[in-house]
Design an enzyme around this catalytic site. Structure first.
Site, PDB file in Angstrom:
ATOM      1  N   THR A 197       0.829  -1.209   0.000  1.00 46.26           N
ATOM      2  CA  THR A 197       0.000   0.000   0.000  1.00 46.26           C
ATOM      3  C   THR A 197       0.855   1.247   0.000  1.00 46.26           C
ATOM      4  O   THR A 197       2.008   1.224   0.450  1.00 46.26           O
ATOM      5  CB  THR A 197      -0.941   0.037   1.223  1.00 46.26           C
ATOM      6  N   ASN A 227      -1.065   3.977   1.025  1.00 48.70           N
ATOM      7  CA  ASN A 227      -1.976   4.760   1.857  1.00 48.70           C
ATOM      8  C   ASN A 227      -1.319   4.971   3.223  1.00 48.70           C
ATOM      9  O   ASN A 227      -1.098   4.027   3.980  1.00 48.70           O
ATOM     10  CB  ASN A 227      -3.296   4.001   1.989  1.00 48.70           C
ATOM     11  N   GLY A 271      -2.337   6.309   5.981  1.00 45.01           N
ATOM     12  CA  GLY A 271      -3.149   5.935   7.135  1.00 45.01           C
ATOM     13  C   GLY A 271      -3.053   4.442   7.406  1.00 45.01           C
ATOM     14  O   GLY A 271      -2.882   4.007   8.551  1.00 45.01           O
ATOM     15  N   ASP A 275      -7.450  -4.344   1.072  1.00 43.80           N
ATOM     16  CA  ASP A 275      -8.401  -3.538   0.317  1.00 43.80           C
ATOM     17  C   ASP A 275      -9.586  -3.289   1.236  1.00 43.80           C
ATOM     18  O   ASP A 275     -10.113  -4.219   1.852  1.00 43.80           O
ATOM     19  CB  ASP A 275      -8.856  -4.190  -0.986  1.00 43.80           C
ATOM     20  N   HIS A 334     -12.548  -2.440  11.415  1.00 41.99           N
ATOM     21  CA  HIS A 334     -12.536  -3.471  10.382  1.00 41.99           C
ATOM     22  C   HIS A 334     -11.117  -4.010  10.163  1.00 41.99           C
ATOM     23  O   HIS A 334     -10.908  -5.205  10.022  1.00 41.99           O
ATOM     24  CB  HIS A 334     -13.101  -2.879   9.083  1.00 41.99           C
ATOM     25  N   ARG A 335     -10.131  -3.108  10.174  1.00 42.46           N
ATOM     26  CA  ARG A 335      -8.749  -3.537   9.940  1.00 42.46           C
ATOM     27  C   ARG A 335      -8.215  -4.330  11.134  1.00 42.46           C
ATOM     28  O   ARG A 335      -7.540  -5.346  10.968  1.00 42.46           O
ATOM     29  CB  ARG A 335      -7.869  -2.306   9.663  1.00 42.46           C
TER      30      ARG A 335
HETATM   31  P1  IMP Z   1      -8.078   1.128  -1.034  1.00 40.93           P
HETATM   32  O1  IMP Z   1      -6.707   1.682  -0.802  1.00 40.93           O
HETATM   33  O2  IMP Z   1      -8.446   0.972  -2.451  1.00 40.93           O
HETATM   34  O3  IMP Z   1      -8.302  -0.116  -0.203  1.00 40.93           O
HETATM   35  O4  IMP Z   1      -9.112   2.230  -0.509  1.00 40.93           O
HETATM   36  C1  IMP Z   1      -9.305   2.416   0.832  1.00 40.93           C
HETATM   37  C2  IMP Z   1     -10.203   3.633   1.033  1.00 40.93           C
HETATM   38  O5  IMP Z   1     -11.293   3.278   1.864  1.00 40.93           O
HETATM   39  C3  IMP Z   1      -9.459   4.735   1.778  1.00 40.93           C
HETATM   40  O6  IMP Z   1      -8.858   5.631   0.882  1.00 40.93           O
HETATM   41  C4  IMP Z   1     -10.570   5.365   2.592  1.00 40.93           C
HETATM   42  O7  IMP Z   1     -11.292   6.278   1.796  1.00 40.93           O
HETATM   43  C5  IMP Z   1     -11.468   4.189   2.916  1.00 40.93           C
HETATM   44  N1  IMP Z   1     -11.034   3.543   4.176  1.00 40.93           N
HETATM   45  C6  IMP Z   1     -10.483   2.306   4.308  1.00 40.93           C
HETATM   46  N2  IMP Z   1     -10.179   2.059   5.580  1.00 40.93           N
HETATM   47  C7  IMP Z   1     -10.535   3.155   6.264  1.00 40.93           C
HETATM   48  C8  IMP Z   1     -10.444   3.507   7.641  1.00 40.93           C
HETATM   49  O8  IMP Z   1      -9.917   2.769   8.498  1.00 40.93           O
HETATM   50  N3  IMP Z   1     -10.927   4.708   7.969  1.00 40.93           N
HETATM   51  C9  IMP Z   1     -11.482   5.567   7.075  1.00 40.93           C
HETATM   52  N4  IMP Z   1     -11.551   5.311   5.771  1.00 40.93           N
HETATM   53  C10 IMP Z   1     -11.091   4.097   5.372  1.00 40.93           C
END
Ligand code: IMP
Length: 202
Positions: free
Chosen positions: A7, A9, A11, A69, A188-189
């Site tokens: 990832t 991301n 966060g 995801d 959820h995570r």
């Molecule tokens: P991915 O990277 O395609 O899995 O997209 C994940 C997206 O879902 C993030 O960019 C957030 O917008 C949302 N998301 C997933 N997990 C969280 C969380 O723990 N808190 C808030 N938003 C989340």
């Protein structure tokens, strides 16, 4: 003891680093492997996209990887934004823009009567994890979810993404108002990670 998470991301990286530090493991992300190409997330389910990321990145590195995801499913929006959560307001959208888009979609569907209702819709966060080892082609899947409500005003500055709009009645707080330990205990995570650990036999 390194865990590679597929990832970019920030966060997610923070949350995985925090969780795995507890068991003495260091997390590396795609920021540590800048040559790995971005994965096209065109699956229709969280599990499909998680597998795609794990397989693509695992094969590219020749090392075991963990992929996440995840997203938000809102009842009043028939499950949207779902797998499009990261790009709800458009490709590369900032968290704030996605939050604004979510509120405007919900406001436009709200019934005339309950304009003062602060909880706009039941919703849940969903997380699919896949741990994949390209050497053995072993694939382990895990899943977690958390129920809450979308609230009409953002609160808190912790977490990321939709956390400031995700209200948890039992805490009387949004996900963004929780500490990282509290979020991990209920999110959820966090749930998906516990599912993964139990499947790994620990
Ligand atoms: P991915 O990277 O395609 O899995 O997209 C994940 C997206 O879902 C993030 O960019 C957030 O917008 C949302 N998301 C997933 N997990 C969280 C969380 O723990 N808190 C808030 N938003 C989340």
């Amino acid at each position: 003891p390194v865990i590679i998470v597929a990832t970019k991301n920030k966060g997610k990286v923070r949350e995985f680093a925090h969780a795995f530090a507890r068991i003495g493991k260091e997390v590396k992300s795609m920021y540590d492997y800048p040559n790995v190409p971005d994965v096209v997330e065109d699956g229709t389910t969280f599990a499909e996209n998680a597998w795609k990321k794990a397989k693509t990145v695992g094969d590219a590195l020749g090392l075991p990887v963990l992929a996440d995801d995840s997203g938000l499913c809102v009842d009043l929006l028939d499950g949207a934004p779902g797998v499009y959560s990261a790009r709800y307001a458009g490709e590369g959208a900032a968290d704030g823009e996605n939050n604004e888009k979510l509120l405007s979609e919900l406001e436009s569907r709200k019934l005339g009567e309950d304009t003062e209702q602060p909880l706009l819709s039941p919703a849940r966060f969903v997380c699919s994890l896949v741990l994949y080892d390209p050497a053995t082609e072993e694939k382990l899947e895990a899943y977690g979810t958390v129920e809450g409500f979308i609230t009409s005003e953002t609160a808190g500055c912790g977490g990321f993404g939709y956390d400031p709009l995700f209200y948890l009645p039992s805490y009387e707080k949004t996900m963004a108002e929780l500490s990282m330990d509290q979020k991990q205990a209920i999110s959820h995570r966090g749930a998906a990670l516990r599912d993964l650990m139990s499947k790994l036999g620990g």
